[in-house]
Design a protein around this motif. Sequence first.
Motif, PDB file in Angstrom:
ATOM      1  N   THR A  54       0.857  -1.182   0.000  1.00 33.08           N
ATOM      2  CA  THR A  54       0.000   0.000   0.000  1.00 33.08           C
ATOM      3  C   THR A  54       0.893   1.232   0.000  1.00 33.08           C
ATOM      4  N   THR A  55       0.616   2.168  -0.905  1.00 34.28           N
ATOM      5  CA  THR A  55       1.423   3.381  -1.035  1.00 34.28           C
ATOM      6  C   THR A  55       0.535   4.611  -0.979  1.00 34.28           C
ATOM      7  N   SER A  56       1.008   5.628  -0.296  1.00 28.59           N
ATOM      8  CA  SER A  56       0.323   6.917  -0.251  1.00 28.59           C
ATOM      9  C   SER A  56       1.254   7.970  -0.833  1.00 28.59           C
ATOM     10  N   ASN A  57       0.919   8.461  -2.032  1.00 27.77           N
ATOM     11  CA  ASN A  57       1.730   9.481  -2.701  1.00 27.77           C
ATOM     12  C   ASN A  57       1.050  10.840  -2.553  1.00 27.77           C
ATOM     13  N   ASN A  58       1.766  11.804  -2.009  1.00 28.50           N
ATOM     14  CA  ASN A  58       1.174  13.116  -1.733  1.00 28.50           C
ATOM     15  C   ASN A  58       2.061  14.219  -2.292  1.00 28.50           C
ATOM     16  N   ASN A 172       8.021  -4.089   5.587  1.00 29.48           N
ATOM     17  CA  ASN A 172       8.637  -2.829   5.190  1.00 29.48           C
ATOM     18  C   ASN A 172       7.688  -1.660   5.425  1.00 29.48           C
ATOM     19  N   LEU A 173       8.229  -0.594   6.027  1.00 23.83           N
ATOM     20  CA  LEU A 173       7.493   0.650   6.251  1.00 23.83           C
ATOM     21  C   LEU A 173       8.438   1.788   5.904  1.00 23.83           C
ATOM     22  N   GLU A 174       7.974   2.715   5.058  1.00 29.07           N
ATOM     23  CA  GLU A 174       8.847   3.790   4.587  1.00 29.07           C
ATOM     24  C   GLU A 174       8.141   5.130   4.610  1.00 29.07           C
ATOM     25  N   ALA A 175       8.924   6.203   4.797  1.00 30.21           N
ATOM     26  CA  ALA A 175       8.453   7.579   4.647  1.00 30.21           C
ATOM     27  C   ALA A 175       9.545   8.352   3.927  1.00 30.21           C
ATOM     28  N   GLN A 176       9.142   9.201   2.984  1.00 26.45           N
ATOM     29  CA  GLN A 176      10.143   9.850   2.127  1.00 26.45           C
ATOM     30  C   GLN A 176       9.712  11.265   1.752  1.00 26.45           C
ATOM     31  N   ILE A 177      10.697  12.179   1.721  1.00 25.63           N
ATOM     32  CA  ILE A 177      10.512  13.545   1.216  1.00 25.63           C
ATOM     33  C   ILE A 177      11.396  13.695  -0.017  1.00 25.63           C
ATOM     34  N   ASN A 178      10.821  14.239  -1.096  1.00 27.08           N
ATOM     35  CA  ASN A 178      11.558  14.341  -2.354  1.00 27.08           C
ATOM     36  C   ASN A 178      11.315  15.710  -2.988  1.00 27.08           C
ATOM     37  N   PHE A 179      12.403  16.392  -3.358  1.00 25.77           N
ATOM     38  CA  PHE A 179      12.304  17.677  -4.066  1.00 25.77           C
ATOM     39  C   PHE A 179      12.604  17.465  -5.544  1.00 25.77           C
ATOM     40  N   LYS A 180      11.689  17.868  -6.403  1.00 28.85           N
ATOM     41  CA  LYS A 180      11.909  17.784  -7.849  1.00 28.85           C
ATOM     42  C   LYS A 180      12.459  19.088  -8.410  1.00 28.85           C
ATOM     43  N   ASP A 181      12.163  20.191  -7.723  1.00 29.45           N
ATOM     44  CA  ASP A 181      12.646  21.514  -8.132  1.00 29.45           C
ATOM     45  C   ASP A 181      14.074  21.695  -7.607  1.00 29.45           C
ATOM     46  N   LYS A 182      15.002  22.006  -8.500  1.00 30.98           N
ATOM     47  CA  LYS A 182      16.411  22.124  -8.129  1.00 30.98           C
ATOM     48  C   LYS A 182      16.685  23.301  -7.191  1.00 30.98           C
ATOM     49  N   SER A 183      15.761  24.251  -7.096  1.00 30.80           N
ATOM     50  CA  SER A 183      15.973  25.382  -6.194  1.00 30.80           C
ATOM     51  C   SER A 183      15.644  25.020  -4.743  1.00 30.80           C
ATOM     52  N   TYR A 184      15.088  23.821  -4.549  1.00 33.82           N
ATOM     53  CA  TYR A 184      14.800  23.310  -3.208  1.00 33.82           C
ATOM     54  C   TYR A 184      15.917  22.341  -2.828  1.00 33.82           C
ATOM     55  N   ASP A 268       7.312  16.249  -2.674  1.00 33.45           N
ATOM     56  CA  ASP A 268       6.562  14.992  -2.720  1.00 33.45           C
ATOM     57  C   ASP A 268       6.792  14.245  -1.413  1.00 33.45           C
ATOM     58  N   TRP A 269       5.703  13.771  -0.830  1.00 31.20           N
ATOM     59  CA  TRP A 269       5.768  13.024   0.430  1.00 31.20           C
ATOM     60  C   TRP A 269       5.139  11.657   0.187  1.00 31.20           C
ATOM     61  N   THR A 270       5.914  10.607   0.411  1.00 31.19           N
ATOM     62  CA  THR A 270       5.462   9.247   0.106  1.00 31.19           C
ATOM     63  C   THR A 270       5.528   8.359   1.343  1.00 31.19           C
ATOM     64  N   LEU A 271       4.467   7.572   1.527  1.00 32.62           N
ATOM     65  CA  LEU A 271       4.425   6.531   2.555  1.00 32.62           C
ATOM     66  C   LEU A 271       4.256   5.199   1.858  1.00 32.62           C
ATOM     67  N   ARG A 272       4.929   4.174   2.363  1.00 29.63           N
ATOM     68  CA  ARG A 272       4.831   2.856   1.734  1.00 29.63           C
ATOM     69  C   ARG A 272       4.856   1.762   2.800  1.00 29.63           C
ATOM     70  N   LEU A 273       3.975   0.772   2.625  1.00 27.67           N
ATOM     71  CA  LEU A 273       3.886  -0.344   3.567  1.00 27.67           C
ATOM     72  C   LEU A 273       3.697  -1.635   2.785  1.00 27.67           C
ATOM     73  N   SER A 274       4.402  -2.692   3.178  1.00 31.67           N
ATOM     74  CA  SER A 274       4.234  -3.971   2.494  1.00 31.67           C
ATOM     75  C   SER A 274       4.281  -5.114   3.487  1.00 31.67           C
ATOM     76  N   ALA A 275       3.659  -6.238   3.097  1.00 31.23           N
ATOM     77  CA  ALA A 275       3.668  -7.468   3.892  1.00 31.23           C
ATOM     78  C   ALA A 275       4.257  -8.580   3.041  1.00 31.23           C
ATOM     79  N   LYS A 276       4.917  -9.519   3.684  1.00 35.69           N
ATOM     80  CA  LYS A 276       5.624 -10.571   2.971  1.00 35.69           C
ATOM     81  C   LYS A 276       4.675 -11.582   2.337  1.00 35.69           C
TER      82      LYS A 276
END
Length: 280
Positions: A54-58, A172-184, A268-276
């Motif tokens: 399950t992924t939450s892309n924001n 697996n449980l993940e949280a991520q922050i990603n900048f696509k704009d190079k000025s950030y 971009d803020w992403t959450l990700r969860l998976s089960a085996k």
Amino acid sequence: MKKSRKTMKVPLNSTSNKNAGRRQFIRKVGVTTAAIGTTSVAGCAGLLQSSTETTSNNNISSETNAMSKHELNSFVSKKINSYGNSGVWGTAQTEPDHGLEYVGSWDASKPFGDNSDKKKANALLDGVVILYRIPDKVSENGNQHYQFWLWAGVGPSKAEQSAKSDIPSFDNLEAQINFKDKSYKMGAYSPGRSFASGPVSVSAQSPDVTDLAAKFPLNKGHVKFDPDSKVGSGGMYGVQWDGNYAGTQSINATCEASWPTDQKPKFDWTLRLSAKDSLF
């Protein structure tokens, strides 16, 4: 006229042949599902399953949809009821006195697996990202500096708690922050190493930020930073938990970032969860 019935002789070792064939079939299908990443295998009556994710892309592009500080405090209180010491501020359960200026926060919640109804799902993926402004910290290029606080958690839903049945074994449980704009630009982050036992300590790495810190339980597995994390223009940072645990687990992280003073938050803020995979 009666139709004659033909009989077939069955070899004495037919049972072992069938078992051998079944084992061979399971091995073959198991390899196939691992390769294509499907959620189930048809024809096995649900006995063979592959991993579920399950992924939450924001995409955050302004402060418009951000929670107020009052709304954030309410969110934090609710998560204490659900997660206890694995909530937004970990074992302390309350926000530390750090002196940063609150900008906004954004929350997300998704049912795990195929069930889109949160009330019926057996587990929920929850998360929040909080953004603070670091007072009086503007770099020579005109960038204002900020501090992110990340939290993500997974736990059995109310329906699952009431049923008292097994929840998936998460891996697996993940949280991520990603900048696509190079000025950030992405700055220093925490955690910046791996943990194999808890509690896991998280704290701001900038000398301009004090007391923004927390500890959270590590019930099983490992916590580490995403190896693809990148400091600098258009950078990213992620925190991950890996394990094999059918219960509540959370992750916290914090990272510094900067962007032009006339620009709004944009990331971009992403959450990700998976089960085996499971074989029964």
